[in-house]
Design an enzyme around this catalytic site. Structure first.
Site, PDB file in Angstrom:
ATOM      1  N   ASN A  22      -1.776  -0.125   7.319  1.00  0.00           N
ATOM      2  CA  ASN A  22      -1.247  -1.467   7.614  1.00  0.00           C
ATOM      3  C   ASN A  22      -0.387  -2.071   6.501  1.00  0.00           C
ATOM      4  O   ASN A  22      -0.235  -3.292   6.387  1.00  0.00           O
ATOM      5  CB  ASN A  22      -2.362  -2.417   8.066  1.00  0.00           C
ATOM      6  CG  ASN A  22      -3.429  -2.617   7.014  1.00  0.00           C
ATOM      7  OD1 ASN A  22      -3.327  -2.070   5.919  1.00  0.00           O
ATOM      8  ND2 ASN A  22      -4.440  -3.412   7.333  1.00  0.00           N
ATOM      9  N   TYR A  53     -12.255  -2.893  -3.138  1.00  0.00           N
ATOM     10  CA  TYR A  53     -12.810  -2.989  -1.778  1.00  0.00           C
ATOM     11  C   TYR A  53     -14.343  -2.971  -1.778  1.00  0.00           C
ATOM     12  O   TYR A  53     -14.960  -2.500  -0.823  1.00  0.00           O
ATOM     13  CB  TYR A  53     -12.279  -1.834  -0.922  1.00  0.00           C
ATOM     14  CG  TYR A  53     -10.848  -2.056  -0.432  1.00  0.00           C
ATOM     15  CD1 TYR A  53     -10.514  -3.168   0.334  1.00  0.00           C
ATOM     16  CD2 TYR A  53      -9.839  -1.139  -0.716  1.00  0.00           C
ATOM     17  CE1 TYR A  53      -9.211  -3.374   0.785  1.00  0.00           C
ATOM     18  CE2 TYR A  53      -8.525  -1.336  -0.268  1.00  0.00           C
ATOM     19  CZ  TYR A  53      -8.232  -2.457   0.485  1.00  0.00           C
ATOM     20  OH  TYR A  53      -6.951  -2.660   0.946  1.00  0.00           O
ATOM     21  N   GLU A  67      -9.301 -10.388  -7.777  1.00  0.00           N
ATOM     22  CA  GLU A  67      -8.369  -9.259  -7.648  1.00  0.00           C
ATOM     23  C   GLU A  67      -7.271  -9.300  -8.716  1.00  0.00           C
ATOM     24  O   GLU A  67      -6.860  -8.259  -9.225  1.00  0.00           O
ATOM     25  CB  GLU A  67      -7.758  -9.265  -6.233  1.00  0.00           C
ATOM     26  CG  GLU A  67      -8.793  -8.907  -5.173  1.00  0.00           C
ATOM     27  CD  GLU A  67      -8.356  -9.200  -3.734  1.00  0.00           C
ATOM     28  OE1 GLU A  67      -7.175  -9.579  -3.528  1.00  0.00           O
ATOM     29  OE2 GLU A  67      -9.188  -9.059  -2.822  1.00  0.00           O
ATOM     30  N   LYS A 108       0.840  -1.202   0.000  1.00  0.00           N
ATOM     31  CA  LYS A 108       0.000   0.000   0.000  1.00  0.00           C
ATOM     32  C   LYS A 108       0.880   1.259   0.000  1.00  0.00           C
ATOM     33  O   LYS A 108       2.100   1.170   0.211  1.00  0.00           O
ATOM     34  CB  LYS A 108      -0.923  -0.052   1.226  1.00  0.00           C
ATOM     35  CG  LYS A 108      -1.933  -1.210   1.167  1.00  0.00           C
ATOM     36  CD  LYS A 108      -2.799  -1.227   2.428  1.00  0.00           C
ATOM     37  CE  LYS A 108      -3.866  -2.293   2.369  1.00  0.00           C
ATOM     38  NZ  LYS A 108      -4.712  -2.325   3.587  1.00  0.00           N
ATOM     39  N   HIS A 152      -1.676  -5.390   1.430  1.00  0.00           N
ATOM     40  CA  HIS A 152      -2.936  -6.118   1.217  1.00  0.00           C
ATOM     41  C   HIS A 152      -2.632  -7.546   0.769  1.00  0.00           C
ATOM     42  O   HIS A 152      -1.657  -7.780   0.051  1.00  0.00           O
ATOM     43  CB  HIS A 152      -3.769  -5.431   0.119  1.00  0.00           C
ATOM     44  CG  HIS A 152      -4.879  -6.306  -0.405  1.00  0.00           C
ATOM     45  ND1 HIS A 152      -6.092  -6.424   0.229  1.00  0.00           N
ATOM     46  CD2 HIS A 152      -4.920  -7.159  -1.474  1.00  0.00           C
ATOM     47  CE1 HIS A 152      -6.847  -7.299  -0.438  1.00  0.00           C
ATOM     48  NE2 HIS A 152      -6.163  -7.763  -1.479  1.00  0.00           N
TER      49      HIS A 152
HETATM   50  P1  IDP Z   1      -7.704  -7.050   5.479  1.00  0.00           P
HETATM   51  O1  IDP Z   1      -6.882  -6.097   4.660  1.00  0.00           O
HETATM   52  O2  IDP Z   1      -6.942  -7.592   6.651  1.00  0.00           O
HETATM   53  O3  IDP Z   1      -8.347  -8.129   4.634  1.00  0.00           O
HETATM   54  P2  IDP Z   1     -10.322  -5.836   5.612  1.00  0.00           P
HETATM   55  O4  IDP Z   1     -11.299  -6.056   6.724  1.00  0.00           O
HETATM   56  O5  IDP Z   1     -10.607  -6.452   4.292  1.00  0.00           O
HETATM   57  O6  IDP Z   1      -8.874  -6.231   6.141  1.00  0.00           O
HETATM   58  O7  IDP Z   1     -10.213  -4.262   5.413  1.00  0.00           O
HETATM   59  C1  IDP Z   1      -9.569  -3.700   4.284  1.00  0.00           C
HETATM   60  C2  IDP Z   1      -8.623  -2.613   4.740  1.00  0.00           C
HETATM   61  O8  IDP Z   1      -9.395  -1.537   5.276  1.00  0.00           O
HETATM   62  C3  IDP Z   1      -7.681  -2.997   5.871  1.00  0.00           C
HETATM   63  O9  IDP Z   1      -6.501  -3.638   5.405  1.00  0.00           O
HETATM   64  C4  IDP Z   1      -7.387  -1.677   6.515  1.00  0.00           C
HETATM   65  O10 IDP Z   1      -6.373  -0.966   5.825  1.00  0.00           O
HETATM   66  C5  IDP Z   1      -8.695  -0.943   6.343  1.00  0.00           C
HETATM   67  N1  IDP Z   1      -9.508  -1.063   7.572  1.00  0.00           N
HETATM   68  C6  IDP Z   1     -10.233  -2.118   7.976  1.00  0.00           C
HETATM   69  N2  IDP Z   1     -10.840  -1.864   9.152  1.00  0.00           N
HETATM   70  C7  IDP Z   1     -10.474  -0.604   9.496  1.00  0.00           C
HETATM   71  C8  IDP Z   1     -10.759   0.219  10.613  1.00  0.00           C
HETATM   72  O11 IDP Z   1     -11.495  -0.171  11.531  1.00  0.00           O
HETATM   73  N3  IDP Z   1     -10.192   1.455  10.613  1.00  0.00           N
HETATM   74  C9  IDP Z   1      -9.379   1.902   9.611  1.00  0.00           C
HETATM   75  N4  IDP Z   1      -9.100   1.149   8.539  1.00  0.00           N
HETATM   76  C10 IDP Z   1      -9.625  -0.090   8.488  1.00  0.00           C
HETATM   77 MG    MG Z   2      -9.812  -7.992   3.142  1.00  0.00          MG
END
Ligand code: IDP
Ligand code: MG
Length: 218
Positions: free
Chosen positions: A114, A51, A128, A11, A117
């Site tokens: 984070n 997303y 994807e 990212k 992805h």
């Molecule tokens: P993942 O990337 O671990 O699969 P997902 O639930 O698919 O997680 O969420 C997609 C992305 O959205 C996450 O990687 C993160 O960057 C962001 N995200 C998810 N939940 C939150 C949150 O509660 N606050 C801020 N960003 C979030």
């Molecule tokens: Mg996800």
């Protein structure tokens, strides 16, 4: 199956922090095979499609803004169990809940930053990959697979080995070296090899068997 593929994306924060090489290194070290890579600045339409399962959630506008904030590096990695194990390597969505040793555990703090992805299922991965790499991926045989995968150490003798390595595998993404017209199989190498001992360690590696020592010029 060794033909399983996942979409991994560094990212914008990971790119800006110079973590692209570190992330590639971890997947390479594990033994997974890189079959596509590119840097791009994603637009809102692409991020929204990527997303789409999160549309309507409170963090959705934030994640779009986050991914829009700079270039990303998208990759396709291939290998047995790469989808599930790729997620293990990434860690949890929240870096503070991720184990040390995982990418998010080692390099992140906030969920909204984070670093990386990874596809969460084989089906998501295929969706994807089509989305980010409509041009397709690169297929090539890799001799080190004969060291990494047990199924290339001789004749497959159980279902697992059959699924992973049979030449008759019809999956179009098969990476068995025998798919290449220019590469001979380990079994063929053995016939040609002068080593009669089937259990000799050199049997695990087809590459050195192909090297012929040239006499040194004095
Ligand atoms: P993942 O990337 O671990 O699969 P997902 O639930 O698919 O997680 O969420 C997609 C992305 O959205 C996450 O990687 C993160 O960057 C962001 N995200 C998810 N939940 C939150 C949150 O509660 N606050 C801020 N960003 C979030
Ligand atoms: Mg996800």
């Amino acid at each position: 199956m060794a033909t399983e593929r996942t979409y991994i994306m560094v990212k914008p924060d990971g790119v800006a922090r110079g973590l692209v090489g570190e992330i590639i290194k971890r997947f390479e070290n594990k033994g997974f095979k890189l079959i596509a890579i590119k840097m791009l600045q994603a637009d809102e339409a692409l991020i929204t499609k990527h997303y789409e399962e999160h549309i309507g959630k409170s963090f959705f506008p934030k994640i779009v803004k986050y991914i829009l904030s700079g270039p990303v590096v998208g990759m396709v990695w291939q290998g047995k169990g790469v989808v599930a194990y790729g997620r293990v390597m990434l860690g949890k969505t929240d870096p503070l809940k991720s184990e040390p040793g995982t990418i998010r555990g080692d390099f992140g703090i906030d969920s909204g930053r984070n670093v990386v992805h990874g596809s969460d299922s084989v089906e998501s991965a295929e969706r994807e990959i089509k989305l980010w790499f409509p041009e397709g991926v690169v297929e090539y045989p890799r001799v080190i697979d004969s060291i990494i995968y047990e199924w290339l150490d001789g004749t497959p003798d159980n279902e697992d080995k059959k699924n992973d390595g049979e030449v008759s595998n019809t999956n179009e993404t098969s990476d068995h070296p025998s798919k290449s017209t220019t590469t001979t199989t380990v079994q063929e190498e053995e016939k040609e090899s002068s080593k009669p001992n089937k259990d000799h360690p050199s049997k695990l590696c087809c590459f050195p068997l192909r090297v012929k020592n040239k006499p040194r010029k004095q």
